[in-house]
Enzyme design. Structure first.
Site, PDB file in Angstrom:
ATOM      1  N   ASP A 120       0.615  -1.098   0.123  1.00 25.60           N
ATOM      2  CA  ASP A 120       0.064   0.049   0.134  1.00 25.60           C
ATOM      3  C   ASP A 120       0.675   1.367   0.128  1.00 25.60           C
ATOM      4  O   ASP A 120       1.959   1.175   0.594  1.00 25.60           O
ATOM      5  CB  ASP A 120      -0.888   0.137   1.308  1.00 25.60           C
ATOM      6  CG  ASP A 120      -1.804   1.129   1.428  1.00 25.60           C
ATOM      7  OD1 ASP A 120      -2.275   1.564   0.179  1.00 25.60           O
ATOM      8  OD2 ASP A 120      -1.821   1.899   2.472  1.00 25.60           O
ATOM      9  N   ASP A 145      -0.069   4.953   0.984  1.00 31.19           N
ATOM     10  CA  ASP A 145      -0.352   6.147   1.929  1.00 31.19           C
ATOM     11  C   ASP A 145      -0.332   5.380   3.475  1.00 31.19           C
ATOM     12  O   ASP A 145      -1.030   4.356   3.381  1.00 31.19           O
ATOM     13  CB  ASP A 145      -1.453   6.999   1.685  1.00 31.19           C
ATOM     14  CG  ASP A 145      -1.610   7.592   0.250  1.00 31.19           C
ATOM     15  OD1 ASP A 145      -0.596   8.112  -0.115  1.00 31.19           O
ATOM     16  OD2 ASP A 145      -2.526   7.562  -0.619  1.00 31.19           O
ATOM     17  N   LYS A 155      -9.491  -1.603  -3.602  1.00 32.09           N
ATOM     18  CA  LYS A 155      -9.364  -2.501  -2.180  1.00 32.09           C
ATOM     19  C   LYS A 155     -10.401  -2.353  -1.448  1.00 32.09           C
ATOM     20  O   LYS A 155     -10.681  -1.168  -1.240  1.00 32.09           O
ATOM     21  CB  LYS A 155      -7.909  -2.267  -1.607  1.00 32.09           C
ATOM     22  CG  LYS A 155      -6.732  -2.656  -2.329  1.00 32.09           C
ATOM     23  CD  LYS A 155      -5.487  -2.447  -1.755  1.00 32.09           C
ATOM     24  CE  LYS A 155      -5.240  -0.855  -1.679  1.00 32.09           C
ATOM     25  NZ  LYS A 155      -3.974  -0.378  -0.937  1.00 32.09           N
ATOM     26  N   CYS A 202      -6.092   2.207  -8.361  1.00 32.24           N
ATOM     27  CA  CYS A 202      -7.293   2.315  -8.665  1.00 32.24           C
ATOM     28  C   CYS A 202      -7.773   3.789  -8.532  1.00 32.24           C
ATOM     29  O   CYS A 202      -7.525   4.461  -7.560  1.00 32.24           O
ATOM     30  CB  CYS A 202      -8.249   1.185  -7.575  1.00 32.24           C
ATOM     31  SG  CYS A 202      -9.904   1.724  -7.874  1.00 32.24           S
ATOM     32  N   CYS A 229     -11.157  -3.362  -8.917  1.00 31.27           N
ATOM     33  CA  CYS A 229      -9.864  -2.995  -8.431  1.00 31.27           C
ATOM     34  C   CYS A 229      -9.561  -2.430  -7.218  1.00 31.27           C
ATOM     35  O   CYS A 229      -8.479  -2.145  -6.613  1.00 31.27           O
ATOM     36  CB  CYS A 229      -8.949  -2.377  -9.604  1.00 31.27           C
ATOM     37  SG  CYS A 229      -9.922  -0.948 -10.217  1.00 31.27           S
ATOM     38  N   GLN A 244      -6.635   5.240  -5.040  1.00 32.21           N
ATOM     39  CA  GLN A 244      -6.631   6.755  -5.568  1.00 32.21           C
ATOM     40  C   GLN A 244      -7.686   7.452  -5.639  1.00 32.21           C
ATOM     41  O   GLN A 244      -7.885   7.785  -7.020  1.00 32.21           O
ATOM     42  CB  GLN A 244      -5.444   6.794  -6.511  1.00 32.21           C
ATOM     43  CG  GLN A 244      -4.036   6.696  -5.569  1.00 32.21           C
ATOM     44  CD  GLN A 244      -3.543   7.323  -4.547  1.00 32.21           C
ATOM     45  OE1 GLN A 244      -3.867   8.626  -4.541  1.00 32.21           O
ATOM     46  NE2 GLN A 244      -3.080   6.790  -3.616  1.00 32.21           N
TER      47      GLN A 244
END
Length: 422
Positions: free
Chosen positions: A253, A255, A357, A334, A355, A297
């Protein structure tokens, strides 16, 4: 389709690595008992690429004496001997009539282990005039970098000497598939450089592409790299990176895992690496895992950042990691977000996708692209959705920052144990 003919450029003097074997042509320096050129031929032969032209120069007779017509190495080898240095492209005009319509051009001072069928398929699907193999490395700040658009088309080129700030870690690797169409220009009759005289002038025509691969490609330019490559051959690390073999990956991941949490990141100025992230990523690189970012995103769907803004953020991420000797093998994101009601939102991205998560779509895309064994791979993130995506894809999952995961990995994972982290 007939197999590609391969041209090996073996005329270099190798002044930086001459201390490893004085008086020996650079491509004939022995590495784990074989000349560099023989390692190249071994890989080409495994890929069914056995029709070879070797361009020789400095001490070239030693190359011809060793390999002969190639029959003893499972290949058919002919030679073109330069009587004066012709650069990295001059000889191509002299042997043009002997080339297939598309052909491989490989520098004689690099060690590689690639699945060339993937490389050739990429070239054919795009009808490219030239396809350049590219890869991330641990020193992009002093490497020649390819700049590409979303279609992998080369739009710019940074030489080693040119300054750079934020950039994609996409290094020109020294392997090319070229079309004879590129040789239609008149022969200058002398020294020609492949990059500056042939490829760069054709960028504006849109037919030059970069094939990015995490497979093993390293130049043998310095004694330090000689030692590193010898160790990788002996350990099997080089062969393991060939995409014909199942890969293992650490999905990461972004961030809160690589960079500091700072709300939604909309510009490069808002992006700051977490302490320890680069060191942790470097450990993953050295452990033989692909390092792949998988990130939601929603700023794209919300209209708070453009795709170019996101690309700029990722260029900063790759540049800062590269300065610390670490790299990512790829980034999957995504852009979707199904919730509506945001000012400036983009309707085309307002959908329920596969896509975002905790759905596993990003990981499945990466697994398809890079032949990844998900059961031997990890998903690392600071949110439950990251773990859920990893488990749904068939990975092991890890909560926390990248640095925390790698501390665990140093104790267990990178030492051969693959116990679940969750």
């Amino acid at each position: 389709m007939n197999p590609l003919k391969t041209v090996l450029m073996a005329g270099g003097k190798g002044t930086r690595i001459a201390s490893a074997a004085p008086g020996v042509p650079k491509p004939m320096i022995r590495l784990c008992g074989k000349p560099i050129l023989e390692h190249q031929l071994d890989c080409l032969k495994r890929n069914g690429l056995t029709d070879i032209i070797i361009v020789t120069g400095h001490l070239g007779q030693a190359i011809q004496d060793y390999f002969g017509d190639g029959s003893g190495f499972g290949c058919s080898i002919s030679y073109y001997a330069e009587t004066e240095p012709l650069g990295t492209a001059g000889a191509l005009y002299r042997i043009r009539d002997a080339l297939t319509d598309d052909f491989l051009l490989i520098h004689g001072d690099i060690i590689f282990d690639l699945d060339f069928s993937r490389f050739a398929a990429f070239h054919r699907e795009r009808g490219a005039q030239a396809t350049l193999a590219a890869h991330p490395n641990s020193h992009p700040y002093d490497s020649a970098l390819l700049i590409t658009d979303a279609e992998c088309r080369v739009t710019g080129w940074l030489s080693k000497e040119e300054p750079r700030k934020w950039y994609k870690n996409q290094v020109n690797a020294g392997l090319h598939i070229l079309s004879k169409r590129l040789l239609a220009l008149p022969d200058s009759g002398g020294h020609m450089d492949l990059d500056s005289d042939v490829l760069k002038p054709n960028i504006a025509r849109g037919g030059i592409y970069a094939y990015s691969t995490p497979e093993y490609i390293k130049d043998m330019g310095t004694p330090e790299r000689y030692v590193e490559v010898a160790a990788d051959i002996a350990s099997g690390a080089m062969a393991a990176r060939n995409l014909s073999h199942k890969q293992k990956a650490v999905f990461i991941d972004r961030d809160g895992t690589i960079n500091k949490l700072n709300g939604f990141i909309r510009t490069p100025d808002e992006f700051d690496l977490l302490d320890g992230a680069a060191d942790a990523l470097r450990a993953i690189n050295q452990a033989g895992y692909l390092a792949i970012v998988a990130t939601n995103q929603p700023v794209i769907a919300r209209g708070e950042a453009s795709l170019e803004d996101l690309a700029a953020i990722h260029r900063k991420m790759e540049a800062e990691l590269g300065r610390a000797g670490a790299y990512l093998d790829d980034i999957f994101f995504c852009p979707h977000h199904s919730d509506k009601g945001f000012s400036g939102e983009r309707p085309e991205y307002k959908l329920a996708c596969e896509c975002r998560k905790p759905k596993p779509g990003l990981l499945l895309q990466a697994a398809e692209k890079y032949n990844i064994d998900l059961s031997q791979s990890y998903m690392v993130g600071d949110e439950p959705t990251d773990a859920q995506a990893g488990i749904a894809a068939g990975c092991k999952a890890a909560f926390g920052s990248l640095a925390e995961f790698v501390e665990y990995g140093r104790r267990h994972l990178f030492c051969g144990s693959a116990a679940n982290y969750v």
